[in-house]
Design an enzyme around this catalytic site. Sequence first.
Site, PDB file in Angstrom:
ATOM      1  N   CYS A 184       0.819  -1.216   0.000  1.00 26.53           N
ATOM      2  CA  CYS A 184       0.000   0.000   0.000  1.00 26.53           C
ATOM      3  C   CYS A 184       0.855   1.269   0.000  1.00 26.53           C
ATOM      4  CB  CYS A 184      -0.952   0.003   1.181  1.00 26.53           C
ATOM      5  SG  CYS A 184      -0.153  -0.222   2.780  1.00 26.53           S
ATOM      6  N   HIS A 236      -1.837   0.459   6.841  1.00 24.91           N
ATOM      7  CA  HIS A 236      -2.340   0.712   5.488  1.00 24.91           C
ATOM      8  C   HIS A 236      -2.209   2.185   5.145  1.00 24.91           C
ATOM      9  CE1 HIS A 236      -4.562   0.188   1.803  1.00 24.91           C
ATOM     10  NE2 HIS A 236      -5.401   1.158   2.158  1.00 24.91           N
ATOM     11  N   ASP A 280      -7.463   5.461  -2.463  1.00 20.92           N
ATOM     12  CA  ASP A 280      -7.157   4.280  -1.668  1.00 20.92           C
ATOM     13  C   ASP A 280      -7.090   3.051  -2.582  1.00 20.92           C
ATOM     14  OD1 ASP A 280      -7.045   2.180   0.181  1.00 20.92           O
ATOM     15  OD2 ASP A 280      -8.520   3.094   1.519  1.00 20.92           O
TER      16      ASP A 280
END
Length: 238
Positions: free
Chosen positions: A14, A119, A136
Amino acid sequence: MDRIFHERQDGSLCAQHALNCLLQGPYFTAVDLAVIAQQLDEQERAHMAEHGEDTPAYIQFMSQESGNYDDSGFFSSQVISKALSTFGLELSPIGSRNNTSAREHPERQIAFVCWLNAHWFTIRKMEQSGQWYNLDSNLAGPAFVSELYLQLLLQQMQAQGYTVFVVSGNLPRVSSDAFVSLPASDHVSATQPVEEESSSCSLRWYMSRGSCAIDTLGFILPIKTVVLSDTSHSETPY
């Protein structure tokens, strides 16, 4: 319309996705970030060694795992900050004393990088259209965020324990900023997550795959570059 670069979640990468979504292109790989993390580790080791390599503090430091990355693909905020410094960009916590304006008028900023439970993801404004998007990597695509909702969204995330960083500097010019957005009704829902993709590929696998080359920014890159047809990321017209 906006053509927005968006990377889908791949394993635990991520941090890579957040950086590339922020910069709007496949600028960084896991290899690049691992090299930066190793450099930071060495700087920390050298600093600890200044007081002697036989001190309890140094011995304890050397016995610990790296705090900057691990084999799963996790990277620390220090790695992200160092990577962005290549582009003259800086990260600072939104709650810091110098970010009063960012808290009161987040719509005047250029982007935010957010973190919770290992994350990372980016919320960014497209320069020409002035539209904000949640990029995202766990979402099915870029999610439109109105200016009115942006401040509320950031406040809600902080209340839920997110760490929010303000991005300052000048983002690279990208082709996606040359178009006008469609209405918000045509955008992906901000609550529509991507189905979680399993991945057995560790960071060590990414670092060992294929040949590498040095790009113009001095980062190590695989010879085989990412292509837009790859399902892990896309350029989506909005």
